[in-house]
Design an enzyme around this catalytic site. Structure first.
Site, PDB file in Angstrom:
ATOM      1  N   GLN A 285      57.530  50.107  41.588  1.00 35.73           N
ATOM      2  CA  GLN A 285      57.986  48.778  41.150  1.00 35.73           C
ATOM      3  C   GLN A 285      57.612  48.487  39.706  1.00 35.73           C
ATOM      4  OE1 GLN A 285      60.025  46.894  42.824  1.00 35.73           O
ATOM      5  NE2 GLN A 285      59.906  47.951  44.782  1.00 35.73           N
TER       6      GLN A 285
ATOM      7  N   LYS B 246      65.295  52.619  41.112  1.00 31.80           N
ATOM      8  CA  LYS B 246      64.879  51.214  40.940  1.00 31.80           C
ATOM      9  C   LYS B 246      64.918  50.801  39.475  1.00 31.80           C
ATOM     10  CE  LYS B 246      61.793  51.453  44.914  1.00 31.80           C
ATOM     11  NZ  LYS B 246      62.323  50.687  46.032  1.00 31.80           N
TER      12      LYS B 246
ATOM     13  N   CYS C  40      58.581  47.834  54.375  1.00 27.03           N
ATOM     14  CA  CYS C  40      57.747  49.062  54.449  1.00 27.03           C
ATOM     15  C   CYS C  40      56.285  48.753  54.194  1.00 27.03           C
ATOM     16  CB  CYS C  40      58.246  50.145  53.483  1.00 27.03           C
ATOM     17  SG  CYS C  40      59.897  50.697  53.824  1.00 27.03           S
TER      18      CYS C  40
HETATM   19  N1  PMP Z   1      56.174  52.199  46.542  1.00 29.61           N
HETATM   20  C1  PMP Z   1      56.685  50.977  46.380  1.00 29.61           C
HETATM   21  C2  PMP Z   1      55.778  49.867  45.912  1.00 29.61           C
HETATM   22  C3  PMP Z   1      58.030  50.734  46.639  1.00 29.61           C
HETATM   23  O1  PMP Z   1      58.527  49.512  46.491  1.00 29.61           O
HETATM   24  C4  PMP Z   1      58.840  51.810  47.078  1.00 29.61           C
HETATM   25  C5  PMP Z   1      60.326  51.609  47.385  1.00 29.61           C
HETATM   26  N2  PMP Z   1      60.604  50.497  48.176  1.00 29.61           N
HETATM   27  C6  PMP Z   1      58.261  53.070  47.213  1.00 29.61           C
HETATM   28  C7  PMP Z   1      56.943  53.237  46.941  1.00 29.61           C
HETATM   29  C8  PMP Z   1      59.052  54.250  47.676  1.00 29.61           C
HETATM   30  O2  PMP Z   1      60.070  54.561  46.773  1.00 29.61           O
HETATM   31  P1  PMP Z   1      61.225  55.581  47.179  1.00 29.61           P
HETATM   32  O3  PMP Z   1      61.764  55.108  48.488  1.00 29.61           O
HETATM   33  O4  PMP Z   1      62.207  55.451  46.049  1.00 29.61           O
HETATM   34  O5  PMP Z   1      60.602  56.930  47.251  1.00 29.61           O
END
Ligand code: PMP
Length: 411
Positions: A204, A227, A365
């Site tokens: 983020q 992102k 998540c």
């Molecule tokens: N860490 C954070 C704080 C996130 O917001 C996210 C994505 N929601 C992730 C890790 C994982 O990223 P990715 O799914 O792109 O591997």
């Protein structure tokens, strides 16, 4: 006011030029994935139309062009986060793969029973489960940094939690639920005092803050391209050269080897030893284009804009009766997480969607954090450089109508 102009930037994003459910789309879900400007879409298309070939192998012209494009993107990533050299940048599928690489390689090699791995209770599952698994595999103890009641880090508590037995500290740089920037400078100093290494989950932060890994002095930094205006399926792991050089690969196969015989093999130098198989070439090219785009807009401008927009949304949502907002009031950027009293956030998100306002609802998540907040789920509005205050106003107006609708239904 920042120097960034969403009115000029928004037209560069084709997907934002549409109506959803009869209303102009207001996209407030960039923390899940950002939208892509025309420059990025065209860079990927151009790559496939003109340069596509496998990298690091062919001597033919397209092979050379593809390799130059892929390695050129690595240089851009290195400059974007101010790594000392491109060899400290490993291309991965995203933050999740980057964190798993460090947990499966570095942590499993250095940790033994009695050692400690320190994380926090607000971590995304991507920066939680790999450490649970590393702790189980090595016999190390998994510890959590204490939090203040408002969701900010308790630094005095952190000083007591990180000890001479701590080998690894892994924390989010910017919470995807609370929107708070972690005081990582202090946490890194505490960890280094005891010789522990620090991984920052920058999923983020990389889109919203100007990152300088040398100034931060973090040992590892993990982030995702999707992102920050890049394509899905590409991200990066930064690691200090001496750490990456000491680490074993976690995936094996073509591209990552130096010499192979029937019973053994040796590895290429970093970063390629961590990139087994055909890499995500077009993704890297797209990420390079995204970095060019963000750099042209200016990360300082993006940072100022996203902080200001999050503050505006926080203020408007906090002023609404029957709305709870989560996380510290200051030191925030890019998103606001909230709930409407007595209404499940999925229902809130559904009503907002009917008016063309896209927000996310769920546990994001972060199941342990939801339990800590004593909720099962929340709604989250997240912002980026193409959003402005009128988007927040649309959110508030739709939320007001949702409140009246549910108030009526419940009442
Ligand atoms: N860490 C954070 C704080 C996130 O917001 C996210 C994505 N929601 C992730 C890790 C994982 O990223 P990715 O799914 O792109 O591997």
């Amino acid at each position: 006011m920042s120097a960034l102009s969403p009115a000029e930037l928004k037209p560069l994003f084709p997907i934002l030029q549409q109506d959803v459910n009869g209303h102009p789309l207001v996209y407030l879900d960039s923390a899940a994935t950002s939208q892509k400007p025309r420059q990025v879409i065209e860079a990927v298309q151009r790559y496939y139309e003109r340069d596509n070939a496998n990298v690091h192998r062919g001597v033919h012209t397209l092979g050379t062009r593809a390799t130059d494009a892929y390695e050129g993107a690595r240089e851009k990533v290195a400059r974007f986060i101010n790594a000392r050299s491109a060899s400290e940048i490993v291309f991965t599928r995203g933050a999740t793969t980057s964190i798993n690489t460090v947990a499966a390689s570095y942590a499993r090699a250095v940790c033994k029973p009695g050692d400690e791995i320190v994380i926090s209770p607000i971590e995304h599952h991507a920066n939680l489960i790999p450490w649970q698994q590393a702790a189980k595999a090595t016999g190390a103890t998994l510890k959590h940094l204490p939090m203040n009641d408002d969701g900010s880090f308790d630094l005095a508590g952190a000083a007591a939690t990180i000890t001479p037995n701590t080998k690894m500290v892994a924390v989010t740089h910017l919470s995807n639920v609370l929107g708070a920037v972690t005081p990582v400078e202090e946490i890194i100093a505490l960890a280094h005092k005891h010789g522990a290494k620090v991984l920052l989950d920058g999923a983020q932060s990389a889109p919203h803050l100007k990152i300088d890994v040398q100034k931060l002095d973090c040992d590892f930094f993990a982030f995702s391209g999707h992102k920050m205006c890049g394509p899905t399926g590409i991200g990066a792991l930064y690691g200090k050269r001496e750490l990456l050089e000491a680490m074993e690969p976690v995936e094996f196969g073509g591209e990552m080897i130096d010499y192979v015989d029937l019973f053994d093999a040796t590895w290429k130098e970093i970063p390629w030893r961590f990139e087994a198989g055909t890499p995500i070439i077009a993704g890297a090219v797209g990420l390079g284009a995204a970095i060019d785009f963000l750099t042209e807009v200016g990360m300082e401008n993006i940072e100022a804009h996203d902080r200001q927009l999050a503050a505006y949304a926080w203020e408007r949502l906090s002023a609404m009766d029957g709305v709870s907002v989560y996380g510290p009031a200051s030191g925030r950027t890019s998103l606001v997480t909230f709930n409407l009293e007595d209404v499940h956030p999925h229902d809130v998100a559904t009503v907002l969607d009917a008016e063309g306002v896209a927000v996310r609802a769920g546990h994001h998540c972060c199941q342990p954090l939801m339990r800590w907040l004593k909720v099962s789920a929340t709604a989250r509005a997240s912002f980026y450089l193409y959003n402005d205050e009128s988007d927040v106003d649309r959110l508030i107006a739709s939320l007001q109508r949702a409140k009246e609708y549910f108030g009526h239904a419940i009442g």
